[in-house]
Design an enzyme around this catalytic site. Structure first.
Site, PDB file in Angstrom:
ATOM      1  N   GLU A   1     -11.110   9.507  -5.018  1.00  0.00           N
ATOM      2  CA  GLU A   1     -10.139   8.919  -4.103  1.00  0.00           C
ATOM      3  C   GLU A   1      -8.735   9.023  -4.672  1.00  0.00           C
ATOM      4  OE1 GLU A   1      -9.795   4.913  -1.398  1.00  0.00           O
ATOM      5  OE2 GLU A   1     -10.375   4.653  -3.482  1.00  0.00           O
TER       6      GLU A   1
ATOM      7  N   SER B   1     -11.016   3.559   7.109  1.00  0.00           N
ATOM      8  CA  SER B   1     -10.278   4.639   7.775  1.00  0.00           C
ATOM      9  C   SER B   1     -11.235   5.584   8.488  1.00  0.00           C
ATOM     10  CB  SER B   1      -9.457   5.428   6.759  1.00  0.00           C
ATOM     11  OG  SER B   1      -8.516   4.595   6.120  1.00  0.00           O
TER      12      SER B   1
ATOM     13  N   GLN C   1     -15.724   5.968   4.257  1.00  0.00           N
ATOM     14  CA  GLN C   1     -16.077   5.208   3.056  1.00  0.00           C
ATOM     15  C   GLN C   1     -15.970   3.714   3.353  1.00  0.00           C
ATOM     16  OE1 GLN C   1     -13.634   6.146  -0.429  1.00  0.00           O
ATOM     17  NE2 GLN C   1     -13.488   3.977  -0.843  1.00  0.00           N
TER      18      GLN C   1
ATOM     19  N   GLU D   1      -0.495  -3.138  -7.331  1.00  0.00           N
ATOM     20  CA  GLU D   1      -0.860  -3.977  -8.468  1.00  0.00           C
ATOM     21  C   GLU D   1      -2.007  -3.360  -9.275  1.00  0.00           C
ATOM     22  OE1 GLU D   1       1.354  -6.146  -5.513  1.00  0.00           O
ATOM     23  OE2 GLU D   1      -0.501  -5.007  -5.347  1.00  0.00           O
TER      24      GLU D   1
END
Length: 398
Positions: free
Chosen positions: A241, A158, A123, A369
């Site tokens: 995800e 990744s 991705q 966050e």
């Protein structure tokens, strides 16, 4: 919450447990050239039995089952040394997006090979200037006849170095607000103009990559969704995800409690230290909270419901706990804490690995966050964060 299997779930668990007992043993007995070969072999074995993607329709090679059955199989599979991460991103995020937005010919071409482990996907979202803001993408695509010409850079991708294909989000219209000028494509990562550079991580691994695009031509037929409507497509990927990327694992409260019994301190062991015992208690309470949060999700799945944004809680807590436990264990090990070699380090370097890998887990799948904002706004109902760039054209942002 319901902690017990229904009769139907118990029967499924028994069948999965029996299949795994036989097939995991056979898989272990086979000779494989390397870890990738072993991973492909196990993935193909699961696919043939309908266990590769349990919730996918049978016509696409899935098991035609329910989300709770997928959870049950995952729980049972985790008891065997057959866990491979090469296919998580492709099957958990990329291919579901292809299945949702591509034409039938594209789905026929890619779903089966990905399911069987023959092809791997990655991705391509994050960028150096974007941080956790997926919509701040600067990699641009310009229409040229039936193609799009792409230039730009992605980072923290990744598995790109061993992937065959990927989905990429690009900027196709800078004259509208940032969420409205994006478009999604799938592409062959061996295409001319694609350069993949592995990033050497402090853990010693190189699973993340920089990916550069220099005049890469992508046919319009490889577009997923409408032009400039890529944010809608990206949300489908991001929802998947959240489920595919977990936190924690390995170095947990049980493991550090075992270590505390072995580390000498004064006349006893670290387990006798009242301050350290307080840390152990805190971690144990966190772990129980995580377990109950996961059980709420599993209960919702069992009832045919869709888990909500509260699943973000699990990742925030688990990733931070992993880092906290790893750091505390390395400090407690004193000079032995700097030994990373699994053959020499206490408990095979479990805690050293946690210390080096946990910061990445706090970023992957959404930073702390971002997830805290999701929890605040969508779980607790707090006012949304002020966003001054919401209506500005992307080209005017600095």
């Amino acid at each position: 919450m319901d902690f017990n299997d229904t009769p139907e779930e118990a029967a499924y668990r028994t069948a999965a447990r029996d299949w795994l007992a036989t097939n995991a043993a056979e898989h272990k007995a086979q000779a494989h050239a390397d870890d990738m070969a072993a991973a492909r072999s196990w993935q193909a074995r699961k696919a043939a039995a309908g266990y590769a993607q349990i919730t996918w329709p049978k016509e696409w090679g899935g098991g035609g089952g329910t989300p709770i059955q997928s959870v049950i199989f995952g729980q049972e599979e985790a008891k065997h040394p057959v866990q491979y991460g090469y296919f998580t991103i492709g099957l958990g995020m990329c291919v579901p997006t292809v299945m949702a937005f591509a034409d039938d010919a594209t789905k026929q071409r890619f779903v089966g090979p990905a399911l069987r482990g023959e092809e791997i996907w990655s991705q391509l979202f994050s960028e150096p200037a974007g941080g956790s803001d997926v919509a701040a993408i600067r990699t641009k695509a310009v229409r040229d006849g039936d193609d799009w010409v792409v230039n730009g850079q992605k980072v923290w991708t990744s598995g790109a170095h061993y992937s065959d294909y990927g989905i990429v989000l690009v900027r196709t219209n800078p004259d509208v607000p940032k969420h409205k000028g994006l478009t999604m494509f799938w592409l062959d990562l061996k295409s001319p103009g694609v350069e993949i550079r592995p990033i050497h991580q402090m853990s010693g691994g190189s699973n993340f990559n920089e990916v550069y695009f220099t005049d890469v031509r992508i046919p319009d037929s490889q577009r997923l969704g409408k032009v400039d409507d890529g944010w809608k497509v990206a949300l489908v990927t991001l929802m998947n995800e959240r489920l595919a990327v977990g936190g924690g694992g390995g170095a947990g409260p049980k493991e550090i409690m075992k270590l505390a019994r072995e580390v000498a301190q004064g006349d006893g062991t670290l387990l006798n230290d009242p301050v350290f015992r307080q840390h152990l208690a805190d971690w144990w309470v966190q772990a129980e909270g995580l377990r109950n949060t996961r059980m709420r999700t599993i209960t919702a799945l069992s009832r045919g419901q869709t888990p909500g944004p509260e699943s973000s809680i699990g990742k925030v807590i688990a990733a931070n706990q992993l880092q906290d436990i790893g750091n505390s264990a390395v400090e407690a090990l004193d000079q032995y804490g700097i030994i990373v070699d699994p053959a020499l380090a206490p408990m095979k370097g479990l805690f050293q690995s946690a210390t080096l890998n946990a910061p990445g887990l706090r970023i992957a799948g959404g930073t702390d966050e971002i997830l805290k904002n999701i929890i605040a706004e969508r779980v607790l109902g707090l006012p949304g964060e002020i966003r001054t760039d919401k209506d500005a054209a992307f080209k005017d942002l600095r």
